[in-house]
Design a protein around this motif. Sequence first.
Motif, PDB file in Angstrom:
ATOM      1  N   GLN A   1     -21.843  58.324   5.617  1.00 29.02           N
ATOM      2  CA  GLN A   1     -22.366  57.009   5.272  1.00 29.02           C
ATOM      3  C   GLN A   1     -21.359  55.934   5.674  1.00 29.02           C
ATOM      4  O   GLN A   1     -20.151  56.118   5.538  1.00 29.02           O
ATOM      5  CB  GLN A   1     -22.646  56.925   3.774  1.00 29.02           C
ATOM      6  N   GLY A   2     -21.869  54.825   6.160  1.00 28.33           N
ATOM      7  CA  GLY A   2     -21.019  53.725   6.589  1.00 28.33           C
ATOM      8  C   GLY A   2     -20.686  52.758   5.480  1.00 28.33           C
ATOM      9  O   GLY A   2     -20.283  51.626   5.743  1.00 28.33           O
ATOM     10  N   GLY A   3     -20.852  53.144   4.241  1.00 22.28           N
ATOM     11  CA  GLY A   3     -20.542  52.273   3.117  1.00 22.28           C
ATOM     12  C   GLY A   3     -20.866  52.973   1.815  1.00 22.28           C
ATOM     13  O   GLY A   3     -21.449  54.066   1.802  1.00 22.28           O
ATOM     14  N   GLN A   4     -20.482  52.369   0.719  1.00 24.16           N
ATOM     15  CA  GLN A   4     -20.750  52.946  -0.596  1.00 24.16           C
ATOM     16  C   GLN A   4     -22.248  52.847  -0.904  1.00 24.16           C
ATOM     17  O   GLN A   4     -22.879  51.825  -0.643  1.00 24.16           O
ATOM     18  CB  GLN A   4     -19.944  52.197  -1.661  1.00 24.16           C
ATOM     19  N   ALA A   5     -22.797  53.925  -1.429  1.00 24.82           N
ATOM     20  CA  ALA A   5     -24.241  54.005  -1.635  1.00 24.82           C
ATOM     21  C   ALA A   5     -24.692  53.202  -2.853  1.00 24.82           C
ATOM     22  O   ALA A   5     -24.001  53.117  -3.876  1.00 24.82           O
ATOM     23  CB  ALA A   5     -24.665  55.457  -1.797  1.00 24.82           C
TER      24      ALA A   5
ATOM     25  N   GLY B   1     -21.118  50.379   7.540  1.00 23.62           N
ATOM     26  CA  GLY B   1     -20.794  49.703   6.304  1.00 23.62           C
ATOM     27  C   GLY B   1     -21.337  48.315   6.160  1.00 23.62           C
ATOM     28  O   GLY B   1     -20.808  47.531   5.422  1.00 23.62           O
ATOM     29  N   GLY B   2     -22.441  48.000   6.801  1.00 24.12           N
ATOM     30  CA  GLY B   2     -23.016  46.672   6.648  1.00 24.12           C
ATOM     31  C   GLY B   2     -22.166  45.624   7.308  1.00 24.12           C
ATOM     32  O   GLY B   2     -21.295  45.898   8.098  1.00 24.12           O
ATOM     33  N   PRO B   3     -22.380  44.355   6.959  1.00 25.43           N
ATOM     34  CA  PRO B   3     -21.694  43.273   7.621  1.00 25.43           C
ATOM     35  C   PRO B   3     -20.186  43.368   7.542  1.00 25.43           C
ATOM     36  O   PRO B   3     -19.498  43.071   8.484  1.00 25.43           O
ATOM     37  CB  PRO B   3     -22.219  42.034   6.888  1.00 25.43           C
TER      38      PRO B   3
ATOM     39  N   ALA C   1     -31.119  48.774   3.681  1.00 23.62           N
ATOM     40  CA  ALA C   1     -30.807  49.468   4.932  1.00 23.62           C
ATOM     41  C   ALA C   1     -29.687  50.460   4.669  1.00 23.62           C
ATOM     42  O   ALA C   1     -28.869  50.265   3.760  1.00 23.62           O
ATOM     43  CB  ALA C   1     -30.400  48.484   6.018  1.00 23.62           C
ATOM     44  N   LEU C   2     -29.679  51.530   5.457  1.00 24.03           N
ATOM     45  CA  LEU C   2     -28.659  52.565   5.305  1.00 24.03           C
ATOM     46  C   LEU C   2     -27.863  52.662   6.597  1.00 24.03           C
ATOM     47  O   LEU C   2     -28.423  52.849   7.680  1.00 24.03           O
ATOM     48  CB  LEU C   2     -29.302  53.916   4.984  1.00 24.03           C
ATOM     49  N   SER C   3     -26.560  52.525   6.484  1.00 24.34           N
ATOM     50  CA  SER C   3     -25.676  52.604   7.644  1.00 24.34           C
ATOM     51  C   SER C   3     -25.027  53.979   7.690  1.00 24.34           C
ATOM     52  O   SER C   3     -24.458  54.445   6.698  1.00 24.34           O
ATOM     53  CB  SER C   3     -24.609  51.509   7.561  1.00 24.34           C
ATOM     54  N   LEU C   4     -25.129  54.623   8.848  1.00 20.76           N
ATOM     55  CA  LEU C   4     -24.550  55.952   9.045  1.00 20.76           C
ATOM     56  C   LEU C   4     -23.654  55.950  10.269  1.00 20.76           C
ATOM     57  O   LEU C   4     -23.854  55.158  11.201  1.00 20.76           O
ATOM     58  CB  LEU C   4     -25.651  57.005   9.242  1.00 20.76           C
TER      59      LEU C   4
END
Length: 490
Positions: A97-101, A431-433, A122-125
């Motif tokens: 995952q590109g950020g905390q869920a 991880g989003g922006p 949205a989910l970042s991977l």
Amino acid sequence: MFGIYLRRELSRRKKAALVIAMGLALGIALVITVNSVSAGMQQAQDKVLKSLYGLGTDMTVTKAMSAPSGNNSQGPAFKFDAKSNSSTKQSSDQVTQGGQALKSSLVEEVASQKGVASAVGALSLNVTKVNGSFTQGKAKTSTSSGSSQQQGGPGGGGGGNGGGQPQVQGGGASFDVNNYSVAGVDVTNQALGPLAAMKITSGRTFTASQTDAKVAVVSTSYAKEKKYKVGSTFTISGTKYTVIGIATPDSSESTTDVYLPLKQAQTLGDAKNKVTTIYVKATDSKQIATVKKTIQKNISGTTVTTSSDLASTVSGSLSTASSLAAGVGKWLSIVVLAAAFLVAALLTSSAVSRRVREFGTLKALGWPGRKVTRQVVGESIVNGLLGGVLGIALGLGAAYAVTAISPRLTAQLGSSGGGMGGGPGGGPGGGGPGRQAATNTMEIALSAPVSVTTIALAVALAVTGGLIAGAMGGWRASRMRPADALRSVQ
């Protein structure tokens, strides 16, 4: 009478009028240039932020990354079967995952907050693909006598059996590593979120019914790198996806390589009913700060990031140029404009001093002081308008030159707080922006747009400069007496 006398006096003093007009023109031209370049800087910054947020996005909601507990390793791990055949390819995907869920239910909770028009998750991977093959080495035994003696036992006993220690020769491994980013998109609301800032240039985007379909949209740069076309297929962790569209970012470069339906991304990332970023659109752009405080107050454990928060993290030549335009440029414009006004006023006053006989005679003929003042102010306003026309022409020319040259500026975005950080192993776009900003460097072409407001400001400055000069000269002319004219006669 007023117009005839005004035209005659201006034609008699063309050089003096031109000097006053040029002084005002330079100050006005500098103001137009600085304002247009500042507007270009703002447009460039908006392009950078839109490439991260998406069009129409006012803020994002994420969760601060927590520190790993115990000795839990955050690094990727790969497992391969023990196959010795060199012709057999080994391949493994590591999806992180590109950020905390965050729970998907928080999307509806955020959407229900006061001042929020809509919200989408949205989910970042981040995917690390390793593929290649192993080659098994072969054991060989040395048979030379020299080697046999050197390999004898301690004390140089020789060990004359003629045999040496077996050695493994050859073998090894050859693997390629490919890192790319994946974004899970809510296909029912693509106007908000990761795909909002992308334009489909080939194929099509997702339909509302493809919530769990094995289809993908890829960025132009990634498609070019992998030679993907509409209809191509690729595999992630054993699942085959078909490319249905290729998307190009509206500005700068794409920070995400592959877009999948959100449910498919959640399956790949073992994140059922989870998202990493919530994109938020406010009902009123002027109330963004208020909406941010409301979300932070009512939904604990989240970090709300607005475009202004990210703007403060922009560095590179874009940030340096923006600071110069906003600071040094504007102050320089003010100083030059004030100097131009002062010079125009002094020149007008000096011209009045040389017209003592003229004004004294007019007063002797019955002109009141207000009529003399009106005459001087009228001449000064005409000089100011002439300076405004010349200044607008010079300013437009400078703005056009900047746009034609289009100097390239770089923009680097770094994290401004703990809540903006992405997850471990985040690649581009992870991880989003916040994560995207921490890893993305963009190049922007600078332009210098001139707005109607800037032109109106130039006209106002021209009239103001004329009024200031006319007021100073008119005040001096109104104080002259007919006797002054008689004394000036030789």
